[in-house]
Design a protein around this motif. Structure first.
Motif, PDB file in Angstrom:
ATOM      1  N   VAL A 110      -9.338  -6.372   0.860  1.00  0.00           N
ATOM      2  CA  VAL A 110      -8.841  -6.663  -0.479  1.00  0.00           C
ATOM      3  C   VAL A 110      -9.712  -5.927  -1.487  1.00  0.00           C
ATOM      4  N   VAL A 111      -9.089  -5.264  -2.448  1.00  0.00           N
ATOM      5  CA  VAL A 111      -9.831  -4.532  -3.480  1.00  0.00           C
ATOM      6  C   VAL A 111      -9.360  -4.961  -4.863  1.00  0.00           C
ATOM      7  N   ASP A 112     -10.236  -4.738  -5.850  1.00  0.00           N
ATOM      8  CA  ASP A 112      -9.860  -5.001  -7.230  1.00  0.00           C
ATOM      9  C   ASP A 112      -9.322  -3.730  -7.868  1.00  0.00           C
ATOM     10  N   ARG A 113      -9.152  -3.740  -9.189  1.00  0.00           N
ATOM     11  CA  ARG A 113      -8.489  -2.618  -9.867  1.00  0.00           C
ATOM     12  C   ARG A 113      -9.290  -1.327  -9.798  1.00  0.00           C
ATOM     13  N   HIS A 114     -10.591  -1.418  -9.536  1.00  0.00           N
ATOM     14  CA  HIS A 114     -11.432  -0.225  -9.453  1.00  0.00           C
ATOM     15  C   HIS A 114     -11.784   0.116  -8.013  1.00  0.00           C
ATOM     16  N   TRP A 115     -11.089  -0.490  -7.056  1.00  0.00           N
ATOM     17  CA  TRP A 115     -11.288  -0.242  -5.641  1.00  0.00           C
ATOM     18  C   TRP A 115     -12.615  -0.781  -5.131  1.00  0.00           C
ATOM     19  N   ASN A 116     -13.135  -1.796  -5.810  1.00  0.00           N
ATOM     20  CA  ASN A 116     -14.314  -2.478  -5.302  1.00  0.00           C
ATOM     21  C   ASN A 116     -13.878  -3.516  -4.270  1.00  0.00           C
ATOM     22  N   LEU A 117     -14.634  -3.597  -3.184  1.00  0.00           N
ATOM     23  CA  LEU A 117     -14.282  -4.500  -2.087  1.00  0.00           C
ATOM     24  C   LEU A 117     -14.454  -5.955  -2.518  1.00  0.00           C
ATOM     25  N   VAL A 118     -13.395  -6.738  -2.346  1.00  0.00           N
ATOM     26  CA  VAL A 118     -13.417  -8.165  -2.663  1.00  0.00           C
ATOM     27  C   VAL A 118     -13.580  -8.996  -1.397  1.00  0.00           C
ATOM     28  N   ASP A 119     -12.874  -8.622  -0.346  1.00  0.00           N
ATOM     29  CA  ASP A 119     -12.944  -9.346   0.924  1.00  0.00           C
ATOM     30  C   ASP A 119     -12.398  -8.435   2.018  1.00  0.00           C
ATOM     31  N   ALA A 120     -12.683  -8.780   3.260  1.00  0.00           N
ATOM     32  CA  ALA A 120     -12.211  -7.971   4.390  1.00  0.00           C
ATOM     33  C   ALA A 120     -12.293  -8.795   5.658  1.00  0.00           C
ATOM     34  N   LEU A 238      -5.430  -7.375  -7.961  1.00  0.00           N
ATOM     35  CA  LEU A 238      -5.802  -7.384  -6.548  1.00  0.00           C
ATOM     36  C   LEU A 238      -4.792  -6.598  -5.715  1.00  0.00           C
ATOM     37  N   ALA A 239      -5.290  -5.916  -4.711  1.00  0.00           N
ATOM     38  CA  ALA A 239      -4.431  -5.220  -3.757  1.00  0.00           C
ATOM     39  C   ALA A 239      -4.982  -5.445  -2.362  1.00  0.00           C
ATOM     40  N   ILE A 240      -4.104  -5.708  -1.416  1.00  0.00           N
ATOM     41  CA  ILE A 240      -4.489  -5.928  -0.027  1.00  0.00           C
ATOM     42  C   ILE A 240      -4.078  -4.712   0.782  1.00  0.00           C
ATOM     43  N   GLU A 241      -5.062  -4.033   1.357  1.00  0.00           N
ATOM     44  CA  GLU A 241      -4.825  -2.841   2.167  1.00  0.00           C
ATOM     45  C   GLU A 241      -4.854  -3.246   3.635  1.00  0.00           C
ATOM     46  N   THR A 242      -3.757  -3.035   4.324  1.00  0.00           N
ATOM     47  CA  THR A 242      -3.682  -3.361   5.747  1.00  0.00           C
ATOM     48  C   THR A 242      -3.453  -2.078   6.535  1.00  0.00           C
ATOM     49  N   PHE A 243      -4.200  -1.943   7.610  1.00  0.00           N
ATOM     50  CA  PHE A 243      -4.132  -0.734   8.436  1.00  0.00           C
ATOM     51  C   PHE A 243      -3.466  -1.056   9.768  1.00  0.00           C
ATOM     52  N   PHE A 244      -2.615  -0.135  10.212  1.00  0.00           N
ATOM     53  CA  PHE A 244      -1.881  -0.294  11.460  1.00  0.00           C
ATOM     54  C   PHE A 244      -2.146   0.922  12.347  1.00  0.00           C
ATOM     55  N   PRO A 245      -2.167   0.727  13.662  1.00  0.00           N
ATOM     56  CA  PRO A 245      -2.375   1.874  14.554  1.00  0.00           C
ATOM     57  C   PRO A 245      -1.235   2.872  14.438  1.00  0.00           C
ATOM     58  N   ALA A 246      -1.600   4.150  14.378  1.00  0.00           N
ATOM     59  CA  ALA A 246      -0.592   5.206  14.250  1.00  0.00           C
ATOM     60  C   ALA A 246      -0.280   5.868  15.581  1.00  0.00           C
ATOM     61  N   ASP A 247      -0.973   5.469  16.641  1.00  0.00           N
ATOM     62  CA  ASP A 247      -0.675   6.032  17.955  1.00  0.00           C
ATOM     63  C   ASP A 247      -1.073   5.031  19.041  1.00  0.00           C
ATOM     64  N   ALA A 248      -0.706   5.362  20.274  1.00  0.00           N
ATOM     65  CA  ALA A 248      -0.955   4.455  21.403  1.00  0.00           C
ATOM     66  C   ALA A 248      -2.433   4.294  21.695  1.00  0.00           C
ATOM     67  N   VAL A 249      -3.213   5.355  21.501  1.00  0.00           N
ATOM     68  CA  VAL A 249      -4.657   5.292  21.762  1.00  0.00           C
ATOM     69  C   VAL A 249      -5.303   4.254  20.854  1.00  0.00           C
ATOM     70  N   THR A 250      -4.940   4.283  19.586  1.00  0.00           N
ATOM     71  CA  THR A 250      -5.509   3.322  18.636  1.00  0.00           C
ATOM     72  C   THR A 250      -5.054   1.906  18.942  1.00  0.00           C
ATOM     73  N   SER A 251      -3.805   1.738  19.300  1.00  0.00           N
ATOM     74  CA  SER A 251      -3.293   0.407  19.666  1.00  0.00           C
ATOM     75  C   SER A 251      -4.082  -0.163  20.841  1.00  0.00           C
ATOM     76  N   GLU A 252      -4.304   0.667  21.862  1.00  0.00           N
ATOM     77  CA  GLU A 252      -5.030   0.231  23.039  1.00  0.00           C
ATOM     78  C   GLU A 252      -6.481  -0.119  22.695  1.00  0.00           C
ATOM     79  N   TYR A 253      -7.088   0.697  21.871  1.00  0.00           N
ATOM     80  CA  TYR A 253      -8.494   0.447  21.511  1.00  0.00           C
ATOM     81  C   TYR A 253      -8.625  -0.870  20.755  1.00  0.00           C
ATOM     82  N   LEU A 254      -7.742  -1.122  19.797  1.00  0.00           N
ATOM     83  CA  LEU A 254      -7.811  -2.357  19.027  1.00  0.00           C
ATOM     84  C   LEU A 254      -7.554  -3.577  19.910  1.00  0.00           C
ATOM     85  N   ALA A 255      -6.716  -3.416  20.911  1.00  0.00           N
ATOM     86  CA  ALA A 255      -6.373  -4.528  21.777  1.00  0.00           C
ATOM     87  C   ALA A 255      -7.464  -4.823  22.800  1.00  0.00           C
ATOM     88  N   THR A 256      -8.129  -3.778  23.283  1.00  0.00           N
ATOM     89  CA  THR A 256      -9.083  -3.967  24.387  1.00  0.00           C
ATOM     90  C   THR A 256     -10.503  -3.563  24.055  1.00  0.00           C
TER      91      THR A 256
END
Length: 258
Positions: A110-120, A238-256
């Motif tokens: 989560v970031v504020d209007r100046h892209w300062n980190l609020v939470d993660a 406030l803006a919430i930035e969510t990241f998703f895997p863009a390929d199978a390698v990343t999906s596997e790494y996040l899972a295992t």
């Protein structure tokens, strides 16, 4: 004198110009005469509270700046501003915590209007590992963290393309908000090394973040979530930035983790 400290007429005129609207354009939208708009901008007429709120809506002025216009005209602010720990923000805080937790093991912040980190969530540490501790000290700016040579930049494998994406996104935000602090941040980020993006437009629909994590090259796409119809200044920024895997390698790494 900053823009928000200027007389209310000057603020109205600045926002109208920033939105590339003529006095006639604004008058038609606000359903008043062009003469009245002119008198408001020159100070020959004193705006009512209702008129300022109407102009703020039609000029799509950020809530913080609408409050500044009201104060300049002698009125109380219309939009409150709370911190996430204030009692009225309990619903918002709970929603943020729920979203961050539910998004794991994928990174979200989560970031504020100046892209300062609020939470993660905890997975964000995967992306920031190895960054200089000074860049992680609150208020950590996530754009600075990503492009600074002592931050994530050495591990971003498509740095030139990512840098161009970040600067372009910041340009759009500056155009929307007119925020001087964002302008200064943009100048700073543009001064960091990173090369020039020479990528030809291709079949990719989005610009991925490709980052080296250990022996793995991970690739992410991101989405941005904001709160609908906010009536609080802080919530609107406030803006919430969510990241998703863009390929199978990343999906596997996040899972295992391997």
């Amino acid at each position: 004198m900053t823009r928000t400290q200027q007389p209310v007429g000057d603020q109205i005129r600045w926002w109208r110009g920033h939105r590339r609207m003529t006095q006639l354009d604004l008058a038609n939208r606000a359903e008043v005469s062009t003469r009245h708009v002119s008198f408001l901008e020159t100070g020959r007429a004193r705006p009512t509270r209702a008129m300022l709120l109407r102009l703020g809506e039609h000029l799509d002025i950020p809530l913080r700046d609408r409050n500044a216009m009201l104060l300049a005209a002698g009125f109380a602010p219309a939009f409150p501003e709370h911190t996430l720990t204030d009692m009225p923000m309990a619903v918002v805080s709970d929603a943020i915590r729920t979203l961050l937790a539910a998004h794991a093991p994928m990174p979200a912040l989560v970031v504020d209007r100046h892209w300062n980190l609020v939470d993660a969530n905890d997975t964000v540490a995967l992306l920031t590992a190895g960054a200089d501790a000074r860049l992680l000290e609150p208020p950590a700016n996530v754009l600075r963290l990503s492009l600074h040579p002592d931050g994530m930049a050495p591990r971003i494998t498509d740095l030139a393309q990512w840098r161009a994406h970040v600067l372009h996104r910041l340009d759009r935000q500056i155009e929307a908000t007119g925020d001087d602090e964002l302008r200064r941040l943009r100048v700073e980020l543009a001064g960091y090394p990173g090369g020039v993006d020479t990528t030809e437009p291709g079949p990719s629909l989005v610009v991925p973040l490709r980052v080296r994590v250990g022996d793995h090259d991970l690739s992410f796409v991101s989405t941005t979530t904001v709160f609908g119809t906010p009536l609080d200044v802080a919530v609107s920024e406030l803006a919430i930035e969510t990241f998703f895997p863009a390929d199978a390698v990343t999906s596997e790494y996040l899972a295992t983790g391997t």
